[in-house]
Scaffold this motif. Structure first.
Motif: not given
Length: 163
Positions: A57-73
């Motif tokens: 899933q982390f191959h997709d840049p949109d998914v990677l961006r979403k995960v990074c935003q969630e973890e930034a919480q």
């Protein structure tokens, strides 16, 4: 044929399992380069975590961006992308008590994505069909062959023996 397909499937499952166990998931703390007398040990250093996914899933840049935003919480910063299934995050240890994430987000989660995968269920159903279908068809073949074969006739009794 069923045994060969099952053997191939079993080897594939074993390979996937070994890939997931490559690296242990541990939160590792490293000491800060600052003087330990100036900063309390609780505030210095980093903590790390690895976030895994079942699929790439982390191959997709949109998914990677979403995960990074969630973890930034939770104060986590993307440290490195290990591959398309694993990401390593870090955060200062001082943020443990300061950041209060939303109730829907777990700051110590180590898995991303759905826990249930349809591919697993479908592979189990396929495996069951591969095992039971030949047995059922063999049973039906035996039943049909018994119906079409003429029944043996019992021997006719000849004149009964009288004493």
């Amino acid at each position: 044929m069923s045994a060969l397909l099952y053997y191939q499937w079993w080897g594939w499952q074993k390979q996937v399992t070994e890939q997931h166990k490559e690296e242990e998931e541990q939160l590792t703390t490293y000491p800060s380069k600052q003087d330990p007398h100036q900063v309390s040990p609780k505030l210095g250093g980093w903590e790390f975590k690895i976030l895994r996914s079942r699929r790439n899933q982390f191959h997709d840049p949109d998914v990677l961006r979403k995960v990074c935003q969630e973890e930034a919480q939770g104060g986590w910063i993307l440290f490195e992308k290990l591959d398309d299934r694993r990401l390593r995050f870090k955060r200062p240890m001082a943020l443990r008590e300061k950041i209060k994430p939303s109730p829907k987000y777990d700051p110590y989660r180590s898995y991303y994505g759905p826990r249930f995968e349809w591919e697993s269920l479908l592979s189990v159903i396929l495996l069951m069909m591969m095992a039971t279908l030949p047995a059922y068809l063999g049973y039906r073949l035996v039943i049909l062959s018994q119906r079409s074969a003429p029944l043996p006739t019992p021997p006719t009794p000849s004149s009964p023996l009288r004493p």
